[in-house]
Write an enzyme that holds these catalytic residues in place. Structure first.
Site, PDB file in Angstrom:
ATOM      1  N   CYS A  28       0.734  -1.085   0.184  1.00  0.00           N
ATOM      2  CA  CYS A  28       0.127   0.026  -0.072  1.00  0.00           C
ATOM      3  C   CYS A  28       0.894   1.232  -0.095  1.00  0.00           C
ATOM      4  O   CYS A  28       0.166   2.355  -0.110  1.00  0.00           O
ATOM      5  CB  CYS A  28      -1.183   0.009   1.217  1.00  0.00           C
ATOM      6  SG  CYS A  28      -1.875  -1.691   1.267  1.00  0.00           S
TER       7      CYS A  28
ATOM      8  N   HIS B  97      -2.907   8.198   5.697  1.00  0.00           N
ATOM      9  CA  HIS B  97      -3.009   6.612   5.127  1.00  0.00           C
ATOM     10  C   HIS B  97      -4.620   6.250   5.419  1.00  0.00           C
ATOM     11  O   HIS B  97      -5.165   5.761   4.503  1.00  0.00           O
ATOM     12  CB  HIS B  97      -1.977   5.824   5.733  1.00  0.00           C
ATOM     13  CG  HIS B  97      -1.939   4.543   5.279  1.00  0.00           C
ATOM     14  ND1 HIS B  97      -1.782   4.360   3.778  1.00  0.00           N
ATOM     15  CD2 HIS B  97      -1.900   3.330   5.647  1.00  0.00           C
ATOM     16  CE1 HIS B  97      -1.914   3.033   3.683  1.00  0.00           C
ATOM     17  NE2 HIS B  97      -2.014   2.117   4.557  1.00  0.00           N
TER      18      HIS B  97
ATOM     19  N   GLU C 189      -2.276   5.295  13.446  1.00  0.00           N
ATOM     20  CA  GLU C 189      -2.035   6.410  12.857  1.00  0.00           C
ATOM     21  C   GLU C 189      -2.347   7.768  13.858  1.00  0.00           C
ATOM     22  O   GLU C 189      -1.780   8.756  13.670  1.00  0.00           O
ATOM     23  CB  GLU C 189      -2.560   6.528  11.545  1.00  0.00           C
ATOM     24  CG  GLU C 189      -2.186   7.617  10.637  1.00  0.00           C
ATOM     25  CD  GLU C 189      -2.538   7.693   9.393  1.00  0.00           C
ATOM     26  OE1 GLU C 189      -3.518   6.736   8.873  1.00  0.00           O
ATOM     27  OE2 GLU C 189      -2.141   8.433   8.549  1.00  0.00           O
TER      28      GLU C 189
ATOM     29  N   LYS D 263      -9.369   7.788   1.500  1.00  0.00           N
ATOM     30  CA  LYS D 263     -10.027   6.614   1.255  1.00  0.00           C
ATOM     31  C   LYS D 263     -11.703   6.326   1.762  1.00  0.00           C
ATOM     32  O   LYS D 263     -12.198   5.222   1.398  1.00  0.00           O
ATOM     33  CB  LYS D 263      -9.329   5.558   2.288  1.00  0.00           C
ATOM     34  CG  LYS D 263      -7.730   5.515   1.503  1.00  0.00           C
ATOM     35  CD  LYS D 263      -7.042   4.239   2.229  1.00  0.00           C
ATOM     36  CE  LYS D 263      -5.662   4.217   1.595  1.00  0.00           C
ATOM     37  NZ  LYS D 263      -4.627   5.126   2.242  1.00  0.00           N
TER      38      LYS D 263
ATOM     39  N   HIS E 162      -9.756   1.712  -0.823  1.00  0.00           N
ATOM     40  CA  HIS E 162      -8.057   1.726  -0.729  1.00  0.00           C
ATOM     41  C   HIS E 162      -7.758   0.794  -1.991  1.00  0.00           C
ATOM     42  O   HIS E 162      -7.974  -0.327  -2.158  1.00  0.00           O
ATOM     43  CB  HIS E 162      -7.868   0.687   0.386  1.00  0.00           C
ATOM     44  CG  HIS E 162      -6.423   0.786   0.786  1.00  0.00           C
ATOM     45  ND1 HIS E 162      -5.412   1.402   0.001  1.00  0.00           N
ATOM     46  CD2 HIS E 162      -5.725   0.095   1.809  1.00  0.00           C
ATOM     47  CE1 HIS E 162      -4.070   1.232   0.412  1.00  0.00           C
ATOM     48  NE2 HIS E 162      -4.500   0.524   1.724  1.00  0.00           N
TER      49      HIS E 162
ATOM     50  N   PHE F 199       1.935  -3.267   4.098  1.00  0.00           N
ATOM     51  CA  PHE F 199       2.336  -4.517   4.662  1.00  0.00           C
ATOM     52  C   PHE F 199       3.695  -4.908   4.135  1.00  0.00           C
ATOM     53  O   PHE F 199       4.301  -4.509   3.174  1.00  0.00           O
ATOM     54  CB  PHE F 199       1.441  -5.621   4.096  1.00  0.00           C
ATOM     55  CG  PHE F 199       0.004  -5.858   4.393  1.00  0.00           C
ATOM     56  CD1 PHE F 199      -0.330  -4.988   5.516  1.00  0.00           C
ATOM     57  CD2 PHE F 199      -1.177  -6.599   3.941  1.00  0.00           C
ATOM     58  CE1 PHE F 199      -1.829  -5.129   6.115  1.00  0.00           C
ATOM     59  CE2 PHE F 199      -2.211  -6.747   4.297  1.00  0.00           C
ATOM     60  CZ  PHE F 199      -2.684  -5.894   5.525  1.00  0.00           C
TER      61      PHE F 199
END
Lengths: 419, 89
Positions: free
Chosen positions: A166, A310, A321, A342, A347, A405
């Site tokens: 991502c 994010h 976050e 998002k 996403h 990830f």
């Protein structure tokens, strides 16, 4: 003294719009691009909500003839964004004096052409022999998008394809900037593209409990537009989307020499690794990444006027976050607008942070913060998430971050171009 | 055994698959005598893709050993007619 780096073109193709203008208009209007899709039938998919871009790409009227043989969707989405950003920079003019050997292409993806693998495996199973399309391998490799952009736009500098889940799109911007700073290129076309709507990917994310699953009573059950709800009390996972984003970076000297128009400046960036877990974010390492970007830009936390998050809408990401922002920005966090697009776009994995970088540039140009839609307050998360409605603000610096990830992070800081 | 699939009757169908699979522009004529590589400019990757499309379209297996002899459109039509006949028998 290092050369300054400017953004001279930006573009996006998303479930809210086929181009940057439509995407931006949808974002500031607080619209969602998330729908229920017949293509995500319940016999094979554990979730039928998503941000697919229907009637676009291979096999449709909008198919890019240059890559028609390569029918992986990420290639068509990425080509569209790359061509649009390049055209917006006016580098597609026949009289452009850009040396094509000094143009880098850096466009990443998390999964590449997995959609085509799925299709061709099914075709192979139906054949009397185990023959498979000769276009499968070239279409599914992640660096083919950078290769096709280089081929069809005629750019012969370095081309690489970050595959950093991502964070791929943001990493692309960082790598492009590094090519410029190292003197290997004058211009860099950077971005990310993704289309990974296959049963193993969708169902794999659901099984990991990071993608919103089907649940009776969920507010998305009757209103798909409420599926993605970053920082909300009832957030329950991200919503998968496809898309692409692209930025054209240029050194200050190339900007002047080529007569390009700066749209924003890329002031600073940082990348690092969690070294912690295959999928869970590491708060302390992300704090270090964001702090490093501020230090490199000689900026204090109070200098950042908008934090483009994010903000995936997973329980863990949005919690971590929020903690990261509070630690990095300290007292300034109380006054810092934080929003995640998002909520509107879902996403799009490797494309997401390239789209977000393009949105950060547009935010600076229009002096407008896109909202976090579908927001319902979570008592445990207490930042200003710019709920529901776009907000006009004086924006000098915008930070955009992404975390992937595999424990890979980036932070980008953009500055407004003074009139 | 009497052949049931005549070569001339297969040619239009073969031409259609070639034009679509190898994306041969409409301005380039495709005749039974057209050579796939020399006249139609089909590169090696597209040639493999074309063979696969023909297999799928006509529901036959085109043997690897035969491929090097399939130089013209008429060669393809003749081979496919033969394969369809043997599949039917």
């Amino acid at each position: 003294m290092s050369e300054r780096i400017f953004i001279v073109g930006h573009a996006a193709v998303t479930c809210l719009g086929r181009d940057m203008d439509a995407t931006w208009q949808g974002l500031v209007a607080g619209r969602s691009g998330i729908r229920r899709h017949a293509a995500l039938a319940s016999e094979t998919f554990l979730q039928d909500l998503g941000g697919m871009i229907e009637d676009f790409g291979p096999g449709t009227a909008s198919e890019d003839p240059a890559v028609a043989r390569l029918s992986a969707r990420f290639l068509h989405l990425g080509m569209a964004a790359a061509r649009a950003a390049w055209a917006e920079a006016r580098l597609d003019r026949p009289d452009s004096v850009l040396d094509p050997h000094r143009a880098a292409v850096v466009i990443g993806s998390a999964f590449g052409g997995l959609d085509l693998l799925e299709i061709e495996q099914a075709r192979m199973a139906r054949r009397k022999s185990p023959a498979i399309s000769p276009y499968l391998v070239p279409a599914m490799i992640i660096n083919q998008l950078a290769g096709q952009v280089a081929q069809h736009l005629g750019l012969y500098g370095p081309s690489v394809a970050p595959a950093n889940a991502c964070a791929s799109g943001g990493h692309s911007v960082v790598l492009g900037a590094m090519f410029l700073r190292s003197g290997e290129a004058d211009v860099a076309l950077c971005g990310g593209a993704e289309s990974a709507f296959t049963p193993p990917v969708v169902n794999g994310f659901v099984t990991m409990k990071v993608l919103l699953g089907k649940k009776a009573g969920d507010r998305a059950e009757h209103d798909p537009s409420q599926a993605s709800r970053p920082f909300s009390a009832d957030r329950a996972g991200f919503v998968l989307a496809e898309g692409a984003g692209a930025l054209v970076l240029a050194t200050e000297s190339a900007t002047k020499r080529l007569g390009l128009e700066p749209q924003a400046e890329l002031v600073a960036w940082s990348t690092n690794s969690d070294g912690h877990h295959m999928a869970m974010p590491c708060r302390d390492r992300i704090v270090r990444c964001l702090s490093a970007a501020l230090e490199r830009g000689n900026l204090s936390p109070a200098d950042i006027d908008y934090y483009n998050a994010h903000g995936t809408s997973t329980v863990l990401n949005d919690q971590v976050e929020t903690q990261v922002v509070k630690e990095v920005f300290g007292d300034a966090a109380k006054r810092l607008p934080v929003s995640s697009i998002k909520g509107a776009l879902g996403h799009s994995l490797g494309a997401a942070s390239a789209i977000e970088a393009a949105v950060a540039v547009r935010s600076l140009r229009d002096q407008l913060i896109p909202p976090t839609i579908n927001y319902q307050p979570d008592p445990a998360l207490d930042l200003d998430y710019v709920p529901g409605q776009a907000r006009a603000a004086r924006l000098e610096h915008v930070m955009s971050t992404s975390f992937g990830f595999g424990g890979t992070n980036n932070a980008l800081i953009f500055r407004r171009i003074s009139a | 055994m009497t052949p049931t699939h005549s070569v001339p009757s297969l040619v239009p169908e073969v031409v259609d698959v070639i034009r679509k699979a190898a994306r041969v522009p409409a301005r380039v004529p495709i005749t039974p005598e057209s050579r796939l590589v020399e006249d139609l400019a089909i590169d090696s990757l597209d040639f493999v893709g074309l063979i696969l499309q023909l297999q799928d379209h006509f529901d036959v297996v085109i043997e690897d050993e035969a491929v090097s002899n399939l130089c013209r459109v008429a060669d393809l039509a003749a081979y496919l007619a033969e394969r369809k006949d043997s599949a039917d028998s």
